[in-house]
Scaffold this motif. Structure first.
Motif, mmCIF file in Angstrom:
data_model
loop_
_atom_site.group_PDB
_atom_site.id
_atom_site.type_symbol
_atom_site.label_atom_id
_atom_site.label_comp_id
_atom_site.label_asym_id
_atom_site.label_seq_id
_atom_site.Cartn_x
_atom_site.Cartn_y
_atom_site.Cartn_z
ATOM 1 N N SER A 13 2.567 -5.584 -4.538
ATOM 2 C CA SER A 13 3.794 -4.798 -4.495
ATOM 3 C C SER A 13 3.774 -3.982 -5.158
ATOM 4 O O SER A 13 2.784 -3.034 -6.404
ATOM 5 C CB SER A 13 5.095 -5.655 -4.117
ATOM 6 N N VAL A 57 -1.506 -3.564 -1.325
ATOM 7 C CA VAL A 57 0.215 -3.168 -1.500
ATOM 8 C C VAL A 57 0.440 -2.872 -0.177
ATOM 9 O O VAL A 57 0.138 -1.638 0.197
ATOM 10 C CB VAL A 57 0.073 -2.519 -2.503
ATOM 11 N N GLN A 59 2.398 -1.830 1.152
ATOM 12 C CA GLN A 59 4.149 -0.496 1.313
ATOM 13 C C GLN A 59 3.485 0.406 1.480
ATOM 14 O O GLN A 59 4.079 2.034 1.264
ATOM 15 C CB GLN A 59 4.903 -1.027 0.182
#
Length: 286
Positions: A13, A57, A59
């Motif tokens: 994240s 990750v 995102q």
């Protein structure tokens, strides 16, 4: 060669990545696609205590629209940038420049954010982001901040990112159909750094050039804008003669180096020739 020993972290994240980067401080290196960092590690040109791998990750990947901009995640690969419909529709200069990066293997591993944050003056993509008037978004424990591309590149392999900041997004303005784009570069082969490159965006109006934005690759310690040529092109006729005259000024304010690939004098010559070619192609003259 074998790289030096280091700790390794692989967060999943943005929050975890930012936290790990803050803890690592100046002795941490971010691993994106690895096309620049891994060779440096093997040659022992850097000795990080922590390598932070942000490859997992989610995102940080993908392209989306935000009002009058498109937003590219920092971990979006060159291959995905090249084939993304939003990029090709709204920021074609990024697509045509990405197409010239390395070879298919490099484009499948390398990332836009990694290329921009590495800030290699011989890198193709920083000059395209600069010419497009892009904005770089960084995140740290203090929150997010936006850095204009004109302020992002501060020296050789140096950016405005603080040690605890992670580059997370690149914002590019949507440009209309009255804009033309081209990237022209000289390099002996896909495996050799760009000797000189020129990224051009031109807005055409009533058969002439209303405005232009030009980014130069490998003409100094950072990517540069060819402001003198931009000024000369604004409001000019879209003719071979007018563009050629304006292109002569492309080297004003540059400081190209001499190396094994080219002398500074040859780079100056190339910048003028490639600027003329790129502007003519972007303006649809040739």
């Amino acid at each position: 060669m074998i790289p030096p020993a280091f700790d390794y972290a692989r967060p999943t994240s943005i929050e975890a990545a930012v936290r790990a980067l803050a803890e690592g401080g100046e002795e941490a290196k971010v691993l994106a696609g690895g096309q620049s960092l891994l060779p440096v590690l093997r040659l022992r040109l850097t000795y990080p205590k922590l390598v932070l791998d942000v490859g997992r990750v989610p995102q940080l990947r993908g392209v989306r629209e935000e009002s009058d901009s498109i937003v590219v995640g920092a971990m979006t690969t060159h291959h995905d940038v090249l084939h993304d419909a939003l990029v090709r529709r709204h920021a074609p200069l990024l697509a045509v420049t990405t197409e010239t990066v390395g070879d298919p293997a490099v484009r499948h591993r390398g990332t836009l954010g990694g290329a921009v944050a590495h800030a290699d003056p011989a890198g193709d993509l920083p000059s395209a982001v600069l010419a497009l008037g892009g904005k770089l978004v960084a995140e740290s424990p203090r929150g997010r901040r936006t850095i204009p591309a004109a302020e992002f590149f501060v020296g050789y392999l140096m950016t405005a990112l603080e040690p605890d900041e992670l580059l997370v997004e690149i914002w590019l303005p949507k440009l209309g159909t009255d804009w033309g784009f081209h990237y022209e570069k000289f390099h002996p082969s896909a495996q050799v750094s760009t000797v000189v490159g020129v990224a051009v965006a031109v807005r055409r109006e009533n058969g002439g050039i209303a405005e232009a934005s030009i980014g130069l690759t490998n003409m100094g310690a950072t990517p540069l804008r060819a402001f003198a040529t931009e000024a000369a092109l604004a409001g000019s006729d879209a003719t071979v003669e007018a563009v050629a005259r304006a292109a002569e000024a492309a080297v004003e304010g540059t400081s190209p180096m001499s190396d094994l690939n080219a002398s500074s004098e040859y780079r100056i010559h190339l910048a003028q020739v490639l600027t003329r070619r790129a502007v003519l192609a972007a303006a649809g003259v040739v």
